[in-house]
Design a protein around this motif. Structure first.
Motif, PDB file in Angstrom:
ATOM      1  N   VAL A  37      -1.595 -10.605  -4.140  1.00  0.00           N
ATOM      2  CA  VAL A  37      -0.504  -9.631  -4.236  1.00  0.00           C
ATOM      3  C   VAL A  37      -1.078  -8.306  -4.727  1.00  0.00           C
ATOM      4  O   VAL A  37      -1.661  -8.238  -5.818  1.00  0.00           O
ATOM      5  CB  VAL A  37       0.587 -10.108  -5.217  1.00  0.00           C
ATOM      6  N   ARG A  38      -0.934  -7.277  -3.942  1.00  0.00           N
ATOM      7  CA  ARG A  38      -1.361  -5.929  -4.377  1.00  0.00           C
ATOM      8  C   ARG A  38      -0.288  -5.406  -5.332  1.00  0.00           C
ATOM      9  O   ARG A  38       0.856  -5.174  -4.966  1.00  0.00           O
ATOM     10  CB  ARG A  38      -1.501  -5.009  -3.156  1.00  0.00           C
ATOM     11  N   SER A  77      -1.089   3.345 -11.175  1.00  0.00           N
ATOM     12  CA  SER A  77      -1.746   3.942 -10.004  1.00  0.00           C
ATOM     13  C   SER A  77      -3.184   3.466  -9.810  1.00  0.00           C
ATOM     14  O   SER A  77      -3.902   3.996  -8.953  1.00  0.00           O
ATOM     15  CB  SER A  77      -1.719   5.480 -10.087  1.00  0.00           C
ATOM     16  N   GLU A  78      -3.632   2.477 -10.576  1.00  0.00           N
ATOM     17  CA  GLU A  78      -4.967   1.921 -10.394  1.00  0.00           C
ATOM     18  C   GLU A  78      -4.870   0.654  -9.554  1.00  0.00           C
ATOM     19  O   GLU A  78      -4.010  -0.194  -9.780  1.00  0.00           O
ATOM     20  CB  GLU A  78      -5.601   1.600 -11.743  1.00  0.00           C
ATOM     21  N   ARG A  79      -5.770   0.497  -8.586  1.00  0.00           N
ATOM     22  CA  ARG A  79      -5.765  -0.650  -7.687  1.00  0.00           C
ATOM     23  C   ARG A  79      -5.844  -1.948  -8.486  1.00  0.00           C
ATOM     24  O   ARG A  79      -6.714  -2.110  -9.349  1.00  0.00           O
ATOM     25  CB  ARG A  79      -6.936  -0.564  -6.728  1.00  0.00           C
ATOM     26  N   LEU A  88      -7.014  -8.965 -11.045  1.00  0.00           N
ATOM     27  CA  LEU A  88      -8.252  -8.229 -10.819  1.00  0.00           C
ATOM     28  C   LEU A  88      -7.904  -6.759 -10.664  1.00  0.00           C
ATOM     29  O   LEU A  88      -7.115  -6.401  -9.789  1.00  0.00           O
ATOM     30  CB  LEU A  88      -8.941  -8.751  -9.550  1.00  0.00           C
ATOM     31  N   THR A  89      -8.491  -5.911 -11.503  1.00  0.00           N
ATOM     32  CA  THR A  89      -8.135  -4.494 -11.526  1.00  0.00           C
ATOM     33  C   THR A  89      -9.376  -3.623 -11.458  1.00  0.00           C
ATOM     34  O   THR A  89     -10.388  -3.922 -12.097  1.00  0.00           O
ATOM     35  CB  THR A  89      -7.355  -4.156 -12.811  1.00  0.00           C
ATOM     36  N   GLY A  90      -9.270  -2.538 -10.711  1.00  0.00           N
ATOM     37  CA  GLY A  90     -10.359  -1.574 -10.652  1.00  0.00           C
ATOM     38  C   GLY A  90     -10.520  -0.979  -9.268  1.00  0.00           C
ATOM     39  O   GLY A  90     -10.160  -1.597  -8.260  1.00  0.00           O
ATOM     40  N   PRO A 108      -1.168  -1.931   1.568  1.00  0.00           N
ATOM     41  CA  PRO A 108      -0.835  -0.998   0.479  1.00  0.00           C
ATOM     42  C   PRO A 108      -0.235  -1.721  -0.719  1.00  0.00           C
ATOM     43  O   PRO A 108       0.011  -2.935  -0.672  1.00  0.00           O
ATOM     44  CB  PRO A 108       0.173  -0.059   1.141  1.00  0.00           C
ATOM     45  N   ASP A 109       0.018  -0.972  -1.771  1.00  0.00           N
ATOM     46  CA  ASP A 109       0.655  -1.533  -2.955  1.00  0.00           C
ATOM     47  C   ASP A 109       1.966  -2.198  -2.574  1.00  0.00           C
ATOM     48  O   ASP A 109       2.759  -1.655  -1.811  1.00  0.00           O
ATOM     49  CB  ASP A 109       0.913  -0.395  -3.970  1.00  0.00           C
TER      50      ASP A 109
END
Length: 225
Positions: free
Chosen positions: A180-181, A186-188, A139-141, A163-164
């Motif tokens: 898992v982050r 650099s995109e969440r 899942l990205t955004g 955090p990441d």
């Protein structure tokens, strides 16, 4: 007697070629790549995106949380770290438990490599390849938390708290899920890992939760790994 070709097979010859399929239905048309069925839909430009990564190699390791195997794997509980070439991701998914992800088709090599690394420690260790037994999605955004996960999960997923590189196991839409982050450029971005039997349900729940934020599903690309 005439030969009947089962539905879904182009010819009888296709029956001799095994095809691995994700527990998640392909988004749009599909094709077989190196033995796995893949969605071939174009990558969406939506600000909130979901894709199926169940084809990635997955190996779980269980060992004493403070032993030699833990030291060899390096990554502690609650963290996720990629190797130098960024091809493998080692996730400390629980106390004395790790999940290692790698590109499609690398399951046997990954399993052999980990078994070699833990051999001779004298510790009770379990190393199992679960590539076909688990579901994995990304899942990205920017709105991944506020637009989706916050509706389905009670954990604080703010930048300060997670955090990441953070890994945790919790309930997402009532499904036990490893989150898992793993930010991309650099995109969440989040990897979500669960039992195969819950894969389609979790995928659909994420799409439903993100509907009012314009979430779109797409076929996975190399960038998604």
């Amino acid at each position: 007697m005439p030969t009947t070709t089962p539905r879904g097979c182009a010819s009888v010859a296709d029956l001799a070629v095994p095809v691995a399929r994700s527990p998640i239905r392909p988004v749009g048309p599909a094709t077989v790549v190196d033995g796995w069925e893949h969605a071939t839909g174009a990558v969406t430009r939506a600000g909130l995106r979901l894709c199926d990564l169940s084809h990635l190699a997955k190996v779980t390791v269980r060992a004493p949380m403070d032993g030699q195997v833990a030291a060899a794997l390096v990554v502690p509980h609650g963290r996720a770290v990629r190797d130098a070439g960024a091809r493998r991701l080692v996730i400390g998914s629980g106390p004395g438990e790790w999940l290692v992800l790698a590109p499609q088709g690398e399951g046997p090599a990954l399993l052999a490599d980990i078994e070699a690394r833990v051999a001779g420690t004298g510790e009770f260790v379990s190393v199992v390849e679960l590539t076909h037994g688990r579901a994995l999605m990304r899942l990205t955004g920017t709105d991944a938390v506020t637009g989706v996960l916050a509706k389905l999960c009670a954990v604080n997923l703010s930048d300060k708290a997670t955090p990441d590189g953070t890994a945790l196991r919790t309930s997402v839409a009532a499904v036990v899920t490893d989150i898992v982050r793993d930010d991309v450029d650099s995109e969440r971005s989040y990897l979500l890992h669960c039992e195969r039997s819950s894969g389609q349900y979790l995928f659909d729940a994420l799409l439903d939760a993100g509907g009012d934020h314009g979430i779109e599903a797409h076929g996975a690309t190399d960038k998604d790994w």
